[in-house]
Motif scaffolding. Structure first.
Motif, PDB file in Angstrom:
ATOM      1  N   PRO A 168      39.820 -14.801 -39.071  1.00 48.30           N
ATOM      2  CA  PRO A 168      39.032 -13.884 -38.799  1.00 48.30           C
ATOM      3  C   PRO A 168      38.282 -13.980 -37.607  1.00 48.30           C
ATOM      4  N   VAL A 169      38.169 -12.904 -36.940  1.00 46.97           N
ATOM      5  CA  VAL A 169      37.209 -12.846 -35.663  1.00 46.97           C
ATOM      6  C   VAL A 169      35.823 -12.830 -36.182  1.00 46.97           C
ATOM      7  N   ARG A 170      35.032 -13.646 -35.693  1.00 50.35           N
ATOM      8  CA  ARG A 170      33.793 -13.437 -35.931  1.00 50.35           C
ATOM      9  C   ARG A 170      32.627 -12.830 -35.114  1.00 50.35           C
TER      10      ARG A 170
ATOM     11  N   GLY B  70      42.439   2.379 -35.025  1.00 48.25           N
ATOM     12  CA  GLY B  70      42.126   2.369 -36.457  1.00 48.25           C
ATOM     13  C   GLY B  70      41.887   3.655 -36.966  1.00 48.25           C
ATOM     14  N   GLU B  71      42.298   4.025 -38.311  1.00 45.61           N
ATOM     15  CA  GLU B  71      42.458   5.556 -38.725  1.00 45.61           C
ATOM     16  C   GLU B  71      40.941   6.141 -38.566  1.00 45.61           C
ATOM     17  N   ALA B  72      39.838   5.719 -38.681  1.00 39.32           N
ATOM     18  CA  ALA B  72      38.539   6.331 -38.343  1.00 39.32           C
ATOM     19  C   ALA B  72      38.452   6.811 -36.982  1.00 39.32           C
TER      20      ALA B  72
ATOM     21  N   GLY C 236      47.283  -4.635 -43.956  1.00 43.15           N
ATOM     22  CA  GLY C 236      45.963  -4.023 -44.105  1.00 43.15           C
ATOM     23  C   GLY C 236      46.185  -3.352 -45.237  1.00 43.15           C
ATOM     24  N   ARG C 237      45.669  -2.109 -45.073  1.00 44.37           N
ATOM     25  CA  ARG C 237      45.554  -1.066 -46.250  1.00 44.37           C
ATOM     26  C   ARG C 237      46.775  -0.513 -46.594  1.00 44.37           C
ATOM     27  N   ILE C 238      47.902  -1.003 -46.004  1.00 48.58           N
ATOM     28  CA  ILE C 238      49.240  -0.722 -46.412  1.00 48.58           C
ATOM     29  C   ILE C 238      49.856  -1.821 -47.126  1.00 48.58           C
TER      30      ILE C 238
ATOM     31  N   CYS D  82      38.739  11.799 -54.428  1.00 52.04           N
ATOM     32  CA  CYS D  82      39.764  10.696 -54.087  1.00 52.04           C
ATOM     33  C   CYS D  82      40.513  11.206 -53.083  1.00 52.04           C
ATOM     34  N   PHE D  83      40.802  12.342 -52.752  1.00 53.35           N
ATOM     35  CA  PHE D  83      41.597  12.594 -51.586  1.00 53.35           C
ATOM     36  C   PHE D  83      40.672  12.270 -50.220  1.00 53.35           C
ATOM     37  N   ASN D  84      39.459  12.573 -50.321  1.00 54.47           N
ATOM     38  CA  ASN D  84      38.433  12.192 -49.207  1.00 54.47           C
ATOM     39  C   ASN D  84      38.106  10.835 -49.175  1.00 54.47           C
TER      40      ASN D  84
ATOM     41  N   ILE E 112      48.381  -1.101 -39.514  1.00 58.69           N
ATOM     42  CA  ILE E 112      49.431  -0.367 -38.804  1.00 58.69           C
ATOM     43  C   ILE E 112      48.873  -0.038 -37.570  1.00 58.69           C
ATOM     44  N   SER E 113      47.471   0.136 -37.260  1.00 55.84           N
ATOM     45  CA  SER E 113      47.181   0.436 -35.947  1.00 55.84           C
ATOM     46  C   SER E 113      47.235  -0.842 -34.925  1.00 55.84           C
ATOM     47  N   GLY E 114      47.066  -1.789 -35.338  1.00 55.13           N
ATOM     48  CA  GLY E 114      47.132  -3.178 -34.549  1.00 55.13           C
ATOM     49  C   GLY E 114      48.567  -3.384 -34.289  1.00 55.13           C
TER      50      GLY E 114
ATOM     51  N   ALA F 262      48.240   2.700 -49.245  1.00 54.45           N
ATOM     52  CA  ALA F 262      48.868   4.128 -48.834  1.00 54.45           C
ATOM     53  C   ALA F 262      50.010   4.492 -49.773  1.00 54.45           C
ATOM     54  N   HIS F 263      50.365   5.554 -50.044  1.00 50.02           N
ATOM     55  CA  HIS F 263      51.352   6.140 -51.038  1.00 50.02           C
ATOM     56  C   HIS F 263      52.229   6.958 -50.225  1.00 50.02           C
ATOM     57  N   TRP F 264      51.696   8.091 -49.432  1.00 50.05           N
ATOM     58  CA  TRP F 264      52.781   9.006 -49.027  1.00 50.05           C
ATOM     59  C   TRP F 264      52.781   9.039 -47.673  1.00 50.05           C
ATOM     60  N   ILE F 265      53.850   9.539 -47.000  1.00 53.28           N
ATOM     61  CA  ILE F 265      53.842  10.026 -45.568  1.00 53.28           C
ATOM     62  C   ILE F 265      53.383  11.312 -45.958  1.00 53.28           C
ATOM     63  N   HIS F 266      51.972  11.405 -45.416  1.00 58.09           N
ATOM     64  CA  HIS F 266      51.507  12.878 -45.373  1.00 58.09           C
ATOM     65  C   HIS F 266      52.287  13.798 -44.364  1.00 58.09           C
ATOM     66  N   GLY F 267      53.153  14.518 -44.788  1.00 65.69           N
ATOM     67  CA  GLY F 267      53.928  15.664 -43.933  1.00 65.69           C
ATOM     68  C   GLY F 267      55.108  15.054 -43.242  1.00 65.69           C
TER      69      GLY F 267
ATOM     70  N   LEU G  49      45.026 -11.115 -34.099  1.00 66.46           N
ATOM     71  CA  LEU G  49      44.119 -12.090 -34.897  1.00 66.46           C
ATOM     72  C   LEU G  49      43.965 -11.346 -36.129  1.00 66.46           C
ATOM     73  N   GLU G  50      44.647 -11.917 -37.483  1.00 74.23           N
ATOM     74  CA  GLU G  50      44.375 -11.265 -38.651  1.00 74.23           C
ATOM     75  C   GLU G  50      43.697 -12.227 -39.450  1.00 74.23           C
ATOM     76  N   ALA G  51      42.605 -11.493 -40.418  1.00 78.45           N
ATOM     77  CA  ALA G  51      41.498 -12.189 -41.059  1.00 78.45           C
ATOM     78  C   ALA G  51      42.680 -12.762 -42.468  1.00 78.45           C
TER      79      ALA G  51
ATOM     80  N   THR H 252      44.516   8.471 -42.732  1.00 76.28           N
ATOM     81  CA  THR H 252      46.293   8.381 -42.799  1.00 76.28           C
ATOM     82  C   THR H 252      46.630   7.366 -42.080  1.00 76.28           C
ATOM     83  N   VAL H 253      47.831   6.878 -42.486  1.00 75.10           N
ATOM     84  CA  VAL H 253      48.591   5.945 -41.900  1.00 75.10           C
ATOM     85  C   VAL H 253      49.223   6.444 -40.295  1.00 75.10           C
ATOM     86  N   HIS H 254      49.656   7.819 -40.366  1.00 76.42           N
ATOM     87  CA  HIS H 254      49.956   8.398 -39.200  1.00 76.42           C
ATOM     88  C   HIS H 254      48.918   8.279 -38.033  1.00 76.42           C
TER      89      HIS H 254
ATOM     90  N   GLY I 294      34.683   0.501 -42.764  1.00 77.43           N
ATOM     91  CA  GLY I 294      33.736  -0.120 -43.874  1.00 77.43           C
ATOM     92  C   GLY I 294      33.542  -1.363 -43.283  1.00 77.43           C
ATOM     93  N   TYR I 295      34.239  -2.357 -42.762  1.00 75.80           N
ATOM     94  CA  TYR I 295      33.836  -3.549 -42.301  1.00 75.80           C
ATOM     95  C   TYR I 295      32.808  -3.373 -41.147  1.00 75.80           C
ATOM     96  N   LEU I 296      33.148  -2.393 -40.043  1.00 75.94           N
ATOM     97  CA  LEU I 296      32.402  -2.357 -38.989  1.00 75.94           C
ATOM     98  C   LEU I 296      31.012  -1.891 -39.397  1.00 75.94           C
TER      99      LEU I 296
HETATM  100  C1  6YU Z   1      48.539   7.667 -45.815  1.00 75.02           C
HETATM  101  C2  6YU Z   1      48.548   7.800 -48.236  1.00 75.02           C
HETATM  102  N1  6YU Z   1      46.561   6.661 -49.329  1.00 75.02           N
HETATM  103  C3  6YU Z   1      45.162   5.097 -50.786  1.00 75.02           C
HETATM  104  C4  6YU Z   1      44.355   3.972 -50.656  1.00 75.02           C
HETATM  105  C5  6YU Z   1      43.985   3.422 -49.617  1.00 75.02           C
HETATM  106  C6  6YU Z   1      44.214   3.981 -48.393  1.00 75.02           C
HETATM  107  N2  6YU Z   1      45.630   5.490 -47.240  1.00 75.02           N
HETATM  108  P1  6YU Z   1      43.750  -1.622 -41.925  1.00 75.02           P
HETATM  109  O1  6YU Z   1      42.826  -1.482 -42.656  1.00 75.02           O
HETATM  110  O2  6YU Z   1      45.120  -1.286 -42.527  1.00 75.02           O
HETATM  111  O3  6YU Z   1      44.011  -2.922 -40.758  1.00 75.02           O
HETATM  112  C7  6YU Z   1      43.085  -3.365 -40.498  1.00 75.02           C
HETATM  113  C8  6YU Z   1      43.029  -5.003 -40.368  1.00 75.02           C
HETATM  114  O4  6YU Z   1      41.967  -5.696 -39.953  1.00 75.02           O
HETATM  115  C9  6YU Z   1      43.323  -5.607 -41.916  1.00 75.02           C
HETATM  116  O5  6YU Z   1      44.579  -6.201 -41.860  1.00 75.02           O
HETATM  117  C10 6YU Z   1      42.171  -6.322 -41.922  1.00 75.02           C
HETATM  118  O6  6YU Z   1      42.435  -7.732 -42.906  1.00 75.02           O
HETATM  119  C11 6YU Z   1      41.867  -6.887 -40.394  1.00 75.02           C
HETATM  120  N3  6YU Z   1      40.463  -7.408 -40.509  1.00 75.02           N
HETATM  121  C12 6YU Z   1      39.313  -6.759 -40.935  1.00 75.02           C
HETATM  122  N4  6YU Z   1      38.467  -7.704 -40.181  1.00 75.02           N
HETATM  123  C13 6YU Z   1      38.750  -8.568 -39.545  1.00 75.02           C
HETATM  124  C14 6YU Z   1      38.314  -9.453 -38.871  1.00 75.02           C
HETATM  125  N5  6YU Z   1      36.945  -9.797 -38.681  1.00 75.02           N
HETATM  126  N6  6YU Z   1      39.253 -10.328 -37.870  1.00 75.02           N
HETATM  127  C15 6YU Z   1      40.411 -10.148 -37.837  1.00 75.02           C
HETATM  128  N7  6YU Z   1      41.038  -9.249 -38.799  1.00 75.02           N
HETATM  129  C16 6YU Z   1      40.132  -8.581 -39.642  1.00 75.02           C
HETATM  130  N8  6YU Z   1      47.231   7.019 -45.941  1.00 75.02           N
HETATM  131  O7  6YU Z   1      49.026   8.090 -44.694  1.00 75.02           O
HETATM  132  N9  6YU Z   1      49.002   8.213 -46.953  1.00 75.02           N
HETATM  133  O8  6YU Z   1      49.132   8.115 -49.173  1.00 75.02           O
HETATM  134  C17 6YU Z   1      47.204   6.854 -48.318  1.00 75.02           C
HETATM  135  C18 6YU Z   1      45.848   5.732 -49.522  1.00 75.02           C
HETATM  136  C19 6YU Z   1      44.112   3.347 -52.125  1.00 75.02           C
HETATM  137  C20 6YU Z   1      43.118   2.216 -49.532  1.00 75.02           C
HETATM  138  C21 6YU Z   1      45.223   5.156 -48.152  1.00 75.02           C
HETATM  139  C22 6YU Z   1      46.670   6.557 -46.856  1.00 75.02           C
HETATM  140  C23 6YU Z   1      45.122   5.470 -45.698  1.00 75.02           C
HETATM  141  C24 6YU Z   1      45.701   4.232 -45.029  1.00 75.02           C
HETATM  142  O9  6YU Z   1      46.339   3.233 -45.895  1.00 75.02           O
HETATM  143  C25 6YU Z   1      44.892   3.859 -43.811  1.00 75.02           C
HETATM  144  O10 6YU Z   1      44.602   4.808 -43.166  1.00 75.02           O
HETATM  145  C26 6YU Z   1      45.733   2.878 -42.856  1.00 75.02           C
HETATM  146  O11 6YU Z   1      46.487   2.038 -43.411  1.00 75.02           O
HETATM  147  C27 6YU Z   1      44.717   2.293 -41.913  1.00 75.02           C
HETATM  148  O12 6YU Z   1      45.299   1.361 -40.999  1.00 75.02           O
HETATM  149  P2  6YU Z   1      44.315   0.644 -39.938  1.00 75.02           P
HETATM  150  O13 6YU Z   1      45.283   0.020 -39.057  1.00 75.02           O
HETATM  151  O14 6YU Z   1      43.501   1.494 -39.338  1.00 75.02           O
HETATM  152  O15 6YU Z   1      43.418  -0.315 -40.852  1.00 75.02           O
HETATM  153  C28 6YU Z   1      38.176  16.345 -44.381  1.00 75.02           C
HETATM  154  C29 6YU Z   1      39.145  15.890 -45.178  1.00 75.02           C
HETATM  155  C30 6YU Z   1      39.870  14.628 -45.531  1.00 75.02           C
HETATM  156  C31 6YU Z   1      41.071  14.611 -46.091  1.00 75.02           C
HETATM  157  N10 6YU Z   1      41.348  13.245 -46.138  1.00 75.02           N
HETATM  158  C32 6YU Z   1      42.940  13.210 -46.376  1.00 75.02           C
HETATM  159  C33 6YU Z   1      43.229  11.894 -47.256  1.00 75.02           C
HETATM  160  C34 6YU Z   1      44.425  11.440 -46.880  1.00 75.02           C
HETATM  161  C35 6YU Z   1      44.585  10.148 -47.629  1.00 75.02           C
HETATM  162  N11 6YU Z   1      45.905   9.900 -48.293  1.00 75.02           N
HETATM  163  C36 6YU Z   1      45.612   9.661 -49.556  1.00 75.02           C
HETATM  164  C37 6YU Z   1      45.330   8.375 -49.917  1.00 75.02           C
HETATM  165  C38 6YU Z   1      46.330   7.631 -50.387  1.00 75.02           C
HETATM  166  C39 6YU Z   1      46.844   7.934 -51.578  1.00 75.02           C
END
Ligand code: 6YU
Length: 497
Positions: free
Chosen positions: A238-240, A457-459, A42-44, A185-187, A14-16, A58-63, A34-36, A467-469, A275-277
């Motif tokens: 994949p980008v090396r 990216g989320e981190a 990704g994580r959606i 789990c939440f963290n 989602i960030s890309g 990801a499951h929920w829109i948090h908020g 470029l997507e691997a 989160t997704v947002h 995690g990959y980084l």
């Molecule tokens: C949310 C939720 N949710 C459950 C589970 C997970 C996550 N999240 P991406 O990884 O998406 O994209 C990177 C891409 O890069 C990917 O496509 C790779 O293939 C590619 N790539 C990697 N290496 C490469 C290379 N070398 N070359 C080319 N491409 C390469 N978020 O809002 N609601 O319910 C959940 C949940 C099981 C795994 C979640 C949830 C997290 C989101 O999914 C996640 O943040 C975003 O999708 C990431 O997007 P991105 O673009 O950054 O990376 C203190 C305190 C803490 C409290 N924490 C609150 C917790 C809230 C989390 N929510 C609950 C979790 C659930 C249920």
């Protein structure tokens, strides 16, 4: 504005996608993702389970509120149930102890009495709330959330729970163990002993009841992708290595190396998961990341949370129940780690969310398990996981004949492009670490071409990490960085002209 600069985005999560969207709309002519893997999101990740659509990531829109860009986009694309759009839903304050209809079952096969355990639940949520207010001042007694909660719970239990028998007191402490596992789990952390108390409050919740996508979270990805040029993403690429700081070349300061292609660009936005980084930084960048950035990559936490779906012919929980908690009565103190992972990994699964509404999903539960126990679970065969889940449910329900129809689990730790689920504030990490993560390369003060490598990216979100947002906003943030860079160049050229 029309910009000729070449921008490569690594990763089509989602960030890309968000970064590409903003750049293309702002007039950038040469944007490429470029997507691997073979897919966007990704994580959606939405999957199927029998006749059901289920979320693997990801499951929920948090908020679900105006402040949440994911909610606004989902509403704009018509992806939400009408209930999610109501003002009542948007007005819910989730920071005030969220109260779901819950069933508690114990390892001795009995359904627990809500009144017996409610004080433990309440105490736990109070302590979590206090943890989130423990902004680091330096010199705190407790470094991690786990120690703080255990110590406070012991003290408060001794003070407050004086009118109950020893067995009920013991049971309540077991409930606290269960809630610690939920919090893992939440963290996305192995243990709450690995989550920094001083930084825990950095995560901010948005108001509004969490809501889901009835047609799957991937609907959001598809809707956004449909607005981008079809040839913008190259899949299975994949980008090396990102070669930056190239002093010899006059044009295109960055070179992106893939297995069978080398691409010159002016800017690269890296969105790979933390995690990959952590695992690949030494080969992903040439020259290596600067030391201060590397230390921050190491200090930030990234763990694993997995889901295990289980379907039944009929429910064994109450009709109105939304969450099922499994309380182990034979644990030693308030623990969130399992000593013998291979034999007892299942003890880390805190319970299930019930998929609602029943008319849509039938009788499906989503189990949650974090940490090394969850990573071990990924190595087992589907049959082994199914067998263990069946034994677990039979034991807690006290019914030896319950048999699930089917089981499905996620495997985020062994996904080579993710290496876990999401980030958390690890022990010793500070606000400076997040700033270091976000800082583009080359760092400020360098005479080299600026903004060669940007990070999204989320981190990299300071308060909506995990989160997704949060992820979406970081994509927009880095696109905006490039947009303002080129706006200021064109303004100064206009002035010169
Ligand atoms: C949310 C939720 N949710 C459950 C589970 C997970 C996550 N999240 P991406 O990884 O998406 O994209 C990177 C891409 O890069 C990917 O496509 C790779 O293939 C590619 N790539 C990697 N290496 C490469 C290379 N070398 N070359 C080319 N491409 C390469 N978020 O809002 N609601 O319910 C959940 C949940 C099981 C795994 C979640 C949830 C997290 C989101 O999914 C996640 O943040 C975003 O999708 C990431 O997007 P991105 O673009 O950054 O990376 C203190 C305190 C803490 C409290 N924490 C609150 C917790 C809230 C989390 N929510 C609950 C979790 C659930 C249920």
């Amino acid at each position: 504005m029309s910009v000729n600069a070449k921008v490569v985005i690594v990763g089509c999560g989602i960030s890309g996608i968000a970064a590409a969207h903003k750049l293309v709309n702002a007039g950038f002519q040469h944007v490429r993702i470029l997507e691997a893997t073979a897919r966007s999101g990704g994580r959606i990740k939405t999957g199927t389970f029998g006749d059901n659509i289920v979320e693997i990531g990801a499951h929920w829109i948090h908020g679900a509120t105006e402040e949440n860009p994911v909610f606004c986009l989902a509403r704009q694309f018509g992806l939400l149930d009408p209930e999610a759009l109501t003002p009542e839903n948007q007005g819910v304050d989730v920071e005030v102890n969220p109260h779901w209809a819950s069933n508690f079952f114990s390892s001795s096969g009995r359904k627990l009495n809500a009144e017996d355990i409610f004080p433990a639940e309440q105490l736990f949520y109070e302590l979590i709330y206090e943890s989130s207010k423990c902004e680091s001042q330096g010199g705190e007694t407790w470094a991690c959330v786990g120690d703080f909660i255990r110590s406070e719970a012991e003290q408060q239990a001794a003070k407050k729970w004086t009118d109950i028998d020893a067995a009920t007191r013991c049971l309540r402490l077991c409930v606290i163990s269960n809630m610690l596992k939920l919090e893992c789990c939440f963290n996305g952390a192995h243990s709450m002993d690995e989550v920094s108390l001083g930084a825990y409050g950095r995560y901010k919740t948005l108001p509004g009841q969490d809501c889901t996508f009835p047609g799957g979270y991937e609907g959001l990805v598809k809707s956004l992708m449909s607005e981008l040029p079809t040839d913008l993403v190259t899949y299975n690429r994949p980008v090396r290595c990102v070669h930056w700081n190239n002093t010899e070349k006059k044009e295109n300061s960055v070179m992106i190396e893939c297995d069978d292609e080398k691409i010159d660009a002016d800017h690269v936005i890296v969105t790979v998961p933390l995690g990959y980084l952590k695992k690949h930084h030494s080969t992903l960048f040439s020259p290596h990341l600067p030391q201060h950035k590397l230390h921050s990559v190491e200090r930030l936490g990234f763990g694993t949370t997995n889901v295990i779906y289980v379907e039944f012919d009929s429910p064994w929980w109450d009709a109105e129940c939304e969450n099922i908690y499994l309380v182990w009565e034979d644990e030693d103190g308030m623990v969130d780690q399992v000593p013998d992972v291979q034999r007892s990994w299942i003890k880390k699964l805190f319970g299930f969310t019930v998929l609602k509404p029943t008319e849509r999903y039938g009788h499906v539960l989503c189990g949650w398990i974090a940490g090394h126990e969850s990573e071990y679970m990924e190595t087992l065969s589907e049959q082994e996981v199914t067998h263990t889940m069946t034994q677990l449910i039979r034991r807690f329900k006290g019914n030896p004949s319950i048999t699930p129809r089917r089981v499905l689990r996620s495997q985020w730790f062994h996904d080579p492009w993710t290496c876990g689920s999401y980030s958390y504030p690890g022990i010793g990490c500070s606000a400076q670490d997040l700033e270091n993560m976000i800082e583009p390369l080359p760092t400020n003060g360098s005479l080299l071409q600026p903004l060669q490598v940007l990070f999204a990216g989320e981190a990299t979100h300071p308060c909506y990490f995990s989160t997704v947002h949060g992820a979406l906003l970081t994509g927009w943030r880095e696109a905006d960085r490039l947009i303002s860079h080129y706006s200021s160049i064109s303004t100064s050229n206009d002035l010169k002209g």
